[in-house]
Design an enzyme around this catalytic site. Sequence first.
Site, mmCIF file in Angstrom:
data_model
loop_
_atom_site.group_PDB
_atom_site.id
_atom_site.type_symbol
_atom_site.label_atom_id
_atom_site.label_comp_id
_atom_site.label_asym_id
_atom_site.label_seq_id
_atom_site.Cartn_x
_atom_site.Cartn_y
_atom_site.Cartn_z
ATOM 1 N N SER A 544 57.544 75.959 91.478
ATOM 2 C CA SER A 544 58.798 76.239 90.804
ATOM 3 C C SER A 544 58.728 75.758 89.354
ATOM 4 O O SER A 544 57.897 76.236 88.591
ATOM 5 C CB SER A 544 59.958 75.617 91.575
ATOM 6 O OG SER A 544 61.192 76.113 91.137
ATOM 7 N N ASP A 629 63.014 85.517 96.947
ATOM 8 C CA ASP A 629 63.293 84.295 96.190
ATOM 9 C C ASP A 629 64.420 84.533 95.187
ATOM 10 O O ASP A 629 64.265 85.341 94.263
ATOM 11 C CB ASP A 629 62.028 83.861 95.450
ATOM 12 C CG ASP A 629 62.131 82.463 94.871
ATOM 13 O OD1 ASP A 629 63.257 81.978 94.679
ATOM 14 O OD2 ASP A 629 61.082 81.861 94.599
ATOM 15 N N HIS A 664 62.375 81.093 98.188
ATOM 16 C CA HIS A 664 61.815 80.062 97.308
ATOM 17 C C HIS A 664 61.037 78.999 98.075
ATOM 18 O O HIS A 664 60.039 78.475 97.573
ATOM 19 C CB HIS A 664 62.948 79.407 96.519
ATOM 20 C CG HIS A 664 62.509 78.633 95.329
ATOM 21 N ND1 HIS A 664 61.872 79.228 94.260
ATOM 22 C CD2 HIS A 664 62.602 77.315 95.013
ATOM 23 C CE1 HIS A 664 61.599 78.312 93.337
ATOM 24 N NE2 HIS A 664 62.025 77.142 93.777
#
Length: 696
Positions: A544, A629, A664
């Site tokens: 991320s 995501d 995610h």
Amino acid sequence: MTQAPPDPPKRPVSRELFGERLVDDYAWLRDRDDPAVRAHLELETARAEALLDARTGELRAQLYAQMRARIKEDDRSVPSPDGPWCYYSRTEVGDEYPRHCRRPRASESAPEQVYLDENRLAEGHEYFGLAALAISPNHRLCAYAVDLDGDEIYTIHILDLDTGELLPDTLPGCGSSLAWADDGVLFYTRLDDAHRPWQAWRHRLGQAPSDDQCVHDEPDERFYVSLYRTRSRAYVALSIDSNASSEMWLIPSAAPEAAPSLVAARREGVEYGLAHRGEQLFVLTNDGARNFAVELWPLPGAAGPSARVFIAHRDEVLIEDIEVFADHLVVWERCEGLQRIRVVPLAPMPTHAGDDDAPAPGEHLISFPDPTYSIWSGANREFSTSTLRFGYTSLTTPASIYDYNLDSRERVLLKRQEVVGGHDPSDYESARVWATAPDGARVPISLVWRGSLDGPRPLLLHGYGAYGMTMDPSFSRMRLSLLERGLVVAMAHTRGGGELGRHWYEDGKLAHKHNTFDDFIACAEHLIADGWTSASQLAATGGSAGGLLIGAVANARPELFTALVADVPFVDVLNTMLDPSLPLTMMERDEWGDPTTPEGFAWIRAYSPYDNVREQAYPDMLVLAGWNDPRVGYWEPAKWVARLRERKTDAREILLWTNMGAGHGGASGRFEYLHEIALEYAFLIDRLGLPEQPPA
């Protein structure tokens, strides 16, 4: 199958901004309705798996089996008392998800009630995520929020625990935050088109969701809404937060139809958190206190003494959180990068607390043995208790749950995570060392390894450095598969995180974001210069915002690394921050900058990985994405890989792997996600030349 797939075609989209022409050749990959996009991602994924398997044979399958074998399949959490019940979760052999259980507190031999089985709820779904679970005050009802796609859009259900039946009160399109006021009223949040929790709603059981009332509507796109019930159970707290400011409201649990009362109005750069006790609020705030202070405030509308400082600001100590019980205040602090717990007795109420004044009688710190470690608050459900439950782990010690008597200071180990097959912490070593950044800042690095160090070894450096989040060292059963093959694992605690106080965060955001990347590079250079590893043996990984870090250092100093893993990497920063229709964009501008302003554009343009790919050699890379995501769109890593392949000047591999059924966080389930870890580990073992089988 291992032949490189055809490069995705270029379909340039350009715009002019602040005198610069920006060209995005791969913007079309964002169109998830285009069959060519899905076909491209599926081909890339199949090729990545086939290429890796061609090089490593059955290694992925072996790693999965090794990691799964270390997990105790029939396990149970420590029961947590709450009123007449003790609550816990457990798993049986083969379970991907936990079963939520309770039994009467008065009798440990009483039959248990399995009131929510996540395995049953997940049946028939490729993905399942339980985001929130709340028991009503009378322990009759359970509200829970589920996501069946990985897109973080939740549906709230309410279960009657006496009958086992679902109530007809189903609330779709919700956020992950919910709180009971009384036994008939539930507060929850709703999402806007950008997935932002922007409204708080009140639902009375038995009424149609269309009749629910909105109690707060937040028009400012930088702010999001969350809810929680105070431990005293007297209030539902409404927190309105951006990445830099907050606002607090209270709703009495005894009067859930009452309008929220404002406690602390928003001011730019000022943050609040609160807890309730008696006629007072304990307020954690950075108002005039960079590392936060604790203040005592009267209840909204109440007469009495005005706000006063209870724990003063300290330059060397960051106050991260507070927990208030009937007779004790528990303060979660951080000093010199290490966490600690301060206990302050409240009966009778002392006039002050903290290092700057004489401590209150009985005030003390809870100490911990390892040079680097992580602690967290456990399931402390009750207000009137003298027992604090907390968790502890280090790089060598599995997660451990303790009960701590706040008066007698007795510490009792209740449970330590079992490593099936055995684990001896004495076989492993950990350390904390310091690197020096170009501007002189000292950056801590946490390391763990097995056996003796007799020269440079393959090393994996992990980083994050954003949002003020701390990357505290913890034990990992999965990581043993790397350590036992001779890998050293290190964590770079760069600026942008919160490890060394509030300034550590602020010095790694907005105009200072480059410090995060400079710090990580300094850590890599230090580990090489100090003999821990060499550039040919050094890999790095991040996910991320940590994937953004990997992308930035790959552009800046590719020669430092032999391999990189970027997991759902936030690499298309400029285009994302220019698009207010995307989830999180407006809220994230307080972290990265506003590229519609000249200064914000300059900050982001200088490091955005997609916009700074160069004609140069790059390390081997494994890049992972999630089709659903909502935080980092799958197209960001896909576009980045396409541009890397187009511009790089070497023959090294850049692999793109997309989970087409998750978001995610990757695959759900306690075993299913191991396949993704096995993929990453196989890539690292291969690229770093580690043995495929651990030495005997």
